[in-house]
Scaffold this active site. Structure first.
Site, mmCIF file in Angstrom:
data_model
loop_
_atom_site.group_PDB
_atom_site.id
_atom_site.type_symbol
_atom_site.label_atom_id
_atom_site.label_comp_id
_atom_site.label_asym_id
_atom_site.label_seq_id
_atom_site.Cartn_x
_atom_site.Cartn_y
_atom_site.Cartn_z
ATOM 1 N N SER A 123 0.054 0.845 0.642
ATOM 2 C CA SER A 123 -1.407 0.989 0.676
ATOM 3 C C SER A 123 -1.795 1.380 2.098
ATOM 4 C CB SER A 123 -2.076 -0.302 0.208
ATOM 5 O OG SER A 123 -3.481 -0.155 0.141
ATOM 6 N N HIS A 180 -1.787 3.725 -2.654
ATOM 7 C CA HIS A 180 -3.234 3.574 -2.821
ATOM 8 C C HIS A 180 -3.950 4.529 -1.868
ATOM 9 C CE1 HIS A 180 -2.437 -0.909 -4.007
ATOM 10 N NE2 HIS A 180 -2.103 -0.070 -4.968
ATOM 11 N N ASP A 194 -1.047 -6.208 -4.474
ATOM 12 C CA ASP A 194 -0.578 -5.352 -5.557
ATOM 13 C C ASP A 194 0.926 -5.143 -5.419
ATOM 14 O OD1 ASP A 194 -0.692 -3.686 -7.810
ATOM 15 O OD2 ASP A 194 -0.860 -1.896 -6.564
#
Length: 351
Positions: A173, A200, A293
């Site tokens: 991310s 992400h 995540d």
């Protein structure tokens, strides 16, 4: 003193007067943010960052005098400050330079806000203001001047026993594009397994990410398409707004299933999918990023006797996702980003 008490101080760097006014209007409309400066080129951005010491910089990349890449580099060397890039996702040159600025130390990338009359303007405003507030809390360290060189590639090594690694899944991310470039750029051109990536990033930039990673890697890097075969040595990046998974027949499976923890594509979805299909032949790599995540997916992967690598704290821009994996005892190895490519080669060579 809280952000609410004093207001986060934001510097805006954008050469277009119209775009700059719009950014200032959006940021100034949030009671927790305060625009303390506006500049029209990269050189001014460097100077005003040193003078004003803002909490966050919102910056375009294509600017006169000094572009956003060099401005980012100089800011991170002299006055480390969280930088949120705004880029025209439809402009390939803008996107490429934006990813290079991420590699130089900027934290994240957003599309330029649409015009106020556009239907998605409210969403653009919310995305920008929320991102600025989140990035303000990222702790940065001063970067020392570095030569603009590609990472040294790891040799292919010699297999010591029959290979049992069949697939690698990587998730990241905040700070991820630069980490991915470091890892993929260091891998040799003869990788014996497919590599799947979930990053992400704002909508509209996944294709640009794949193209940019391809430019720094000896491996082919492409955006994944539903049903395509998984080929050794090919890197497939999850597309915008689709979960990336695999079938039992060695093919890509893209899904519109609901987001997981607010993410689609989700790292947890990817890790679960490769765990269910490949079991002990799967390697999961969790890199820098906010939140957790991927951790639930790594639990499935570990239960299936797969292997997990986690990026260490020292080299993570945000030690969130890997920290959660480490805290739950899921990581077989905790590695600096510069050692991950070598560890992968060792793993599929049976070390």
């Amino acid at each position: 003193m809280s952000h609410q008490d004093r207001g986060l101080r934001v510097l805006v760097a954008e050469d277009s007067p119209v775009a700059r006014r719009l950014l200032v209007h959006i940021l100034a409309g949030d009671p927790e943010l305060r625009v303390v400066g506006e500049v029209a080129d990269g050189r001014q951005a460097v100077r005003e960052t040193a003078r004003l010491r803002p909490d966050v910089i919102v910056m375009d990349v294509l600017m006169p005098e000094m572009n956003g890449i060099e401005a980012t580099r100089q800011i991170m060397e002299a006055t480390p400050t969280p930088i949120v890039l705004v880029s025209a996702s439809y402009d390939p040159d803008d996107v490429t330079q934006s990813f290079e600025a991420l590699q130089a130390g900027a934290l994240t990338l957003l599309p330029k806000p649409r015009a106020p009359q556009a239907s998605g303007f409210a969403d653009d405003c919310a995305s920008l203001t929320v991102t600025v507030k989140l990035m303000a809390d990222v702790k940065l360290v001063r970067r020392h001047p570095a030569r603009a060189a590609r990472p040294a590639r790891v040799g292919p090594g010699r297999p010591r026993r029959e290979r049992d690694v069949r697939i690698v899944a990587i998730a990241s991310s905040t700070g991820g594009p630069a980490a991915l470039a470091r890892i993929l750029g260091a891998l040799p051109g003869c990788v014996p397994v497919p590599i799947l990536v979930v990053q992400h990033i704002a909508a509209g930039f996944h294709h640009g990410l794949a193209d940019w990673l391809a430019s720094v890697s000896a491996l082919p890097v492409r955006l994944a398409t539903d049903g395509q075969p998984l080929l050794p040595g090919e890197v497939l990046v999850a597309p915008d707004d689709r979960h990336l998974g695999v079938t039992g027949h060695g093919r890509v499976a893209l899904s519109r299933e609901p987001s997981i923890g607010g993410h689609r594509p989700s790292a947890t979805y990817l890790f679960r999918s490769v765990a269910e299909r490949y079991g002990p032949g799967a390697v999961g790599v969790i890199l820098t990023g906010m939140g957790a995540d991927g951790v639930a997916g790594l639990q499935t992967l570990k239960a299936s006797h797969g292997t997990v690598f986690a990026q260490d704290e020292a080299t993570s821009v945000v030690y969130g996702m890997p920290r959660e994996a480490v805290a739950m005892g899921l990581a077989d190895r905790i590695l600096p980003v510069g050692a991950i490519a070598g560890a992968l080669v060792e793993t599929w060579n049976g070390a």
